[in-house]
Design a protein around this motif. Structure first.
Motif, short mmCIF file in Angstrom:
data_model
loop_
_atom_site.label_atom_id
_atom_site.label_comp_id
_atom_site.label_asym_id
_atom_site.label_seq_id
_atom_site.Cartn_x
_atom_site.Cartn_y
_atom_site.Cartn_z
N HIS A 5 1.19 -0.60 0.17
CA HIS A 5 -0.40 0.11 0.09
C HIS A 5 0.76 1.45 0.22
O HIS A 5 1.94 0.97 0.76
N PRO A 6 0.83 2.23 -0.81
CA PRO A 6 1.57 3.31 -1.06
C PRO A 6 1.01 4.27 0.17
O PRO A 6 2.10 5.76 0.32
N GLY A 7 0.19 4.31 1.55
CA GLY A 7 0.01 5.01 2.79
C GLY A 7 -1.01 6.12 1.56
O GLY A 7 -1.71 6.00 0.81
N THR A 8 -1.76 6.61 2.86
CA THR A 8 -2.96 7.45 2.63
C THR A 8 -2.52 8.98 2.77
O THR A 8 -2.09 9.27 3.42
N GLN A 9 -2.89 9.81 1.58
CA GLN A 9 -2.52 11.07 1.78
C GLN A 9 -3.65 11.48 3.30
O GLN A 9 -4.49 11.88 2.54
N ALA A 10 -2.94 12.48 3.83
CA ALA A 10 -3.50 13.38 4.94
C ALA A 10 -4.48 14.22 4.26
O ALA A 10 -4.30 15.12 3.74
N ARG A 11 -5.54 14.44 4.95
CA ARG A 11 -6.99 14.79 4.74
C ARG A 11 -7.12 16.28 5.65
O ARG A 11 -7.58 17.31 5.02
N GLN A 12 -6.25 16.26 6.68
CA GLN A 12 -5.85 17.56 7.39
C GLN A 12 -7.06 17.64 7.78
O GLN A 12 -7.26 18.98 8.09
N PHE A 13 -8.61 17.40 8.16
CA PHE A 13 -9.31 17.91 8.76
C PHE A 13 -8.94 19.43 9.76
O PHE A 13 -9.23 20.07 10.20
N GLU A 14 -8.61 18.77 10.36
CA GLU A 14 -8.25 19.36 12.18
C GLU A 14 -7.39 20.31 11.48
O GLU A 14 -7.77 21.60 12.47
N GLU A 15 -6.51 20.49 10.12
CA GLU A 15 -5.35 22.27 10.23
C GLU A 15 -6.79 23.00 9.53
O GLU A 15 -6.74 23.94 10.20
N ILE A 16 -7.56 22.51 8.86
CA ILE A 16 -8.65 23.08 8.46
C ILE A 16 -9.32 24.11 8.68
O ILE A 16 -9.76 25.11 9.07
#
Length: 161
Positions: A127-138
């Motif tokens: 698995h290449p990994g999952t790109q962070a969605r950054q919900f907390e930052e937004i």
């Protein structure tokens, strides 16, 4: 020689100098904003089958913490590193050939997502990994900008000024 003339300010509203009333207005406003922040978090998982439980904690008089301990939500919002997946039970892994995720990076919403009808079978996945969605930052950016204005408005509307 310069002169300074002091003129007393006559406060029409005696509540202005009442710290207890000011604290109540600010605390109520923080409670309302915390509920709205929680709604922002919940919007990010609206289309998910798995529903994380978001909580509001009153840390101090003027501090609210909103979040979840949900591990799946953490994987999505923070992302994952590349990793190997092997079957836990059985001889092979089975998963859709393609899919469209239900969330996007730096978007405070969730979408329908989709899976292909065809299935793929394999003994191992790199698995290449999952790109962070950054919900907390937004959400933090949004409310860092909104909070001071909302508190100021609440104080103005409360007849404290």
């Amino acid at each position: 020689m310069p002169q300074i003339k002091l003129i007393p300010i006559k406060v029409k509203n005696k509540n202005l100098l009442d710290p207890k009333k000011m604290e109540k207005v600010i605390a109520r406003t923080l409670d309302v904003m915390a509920g709205q922040v929680k709604e922002d978090f919940e919007r990010t998982t609206k289309t998910w089958d798995h529903k994380p439980d978001f909580k509001i904690l009153k840390v101090k008089a003027f501090v609210r913490a909103i979040g979840t301990n949900d591990q799946i939500y953490s994987y999505v919002t923070h992302g994952t590193r590349p990793h190997v997946i092997v079957p836990k039970r059985g001889a092979v892994l089975r998963f859709p050939k393609s899919f469209r995720p239900k969330t996007k990076v730096r978007h405070l919403t969730s979408y329908g997502g989709s899976k292909s009808k065809g299935m793929r079978y394999t003994k191992i996945v790199h698995h290449p990994g999952t790109q962070a969605r950054q919900f907390e930052e937004i959400i933090t950016e949004k409310w860092t900008n909104l909070a001071p204005r909302l508190i100021k408005t609440a104080i103005q509307l409360s007849d404290l000024l």
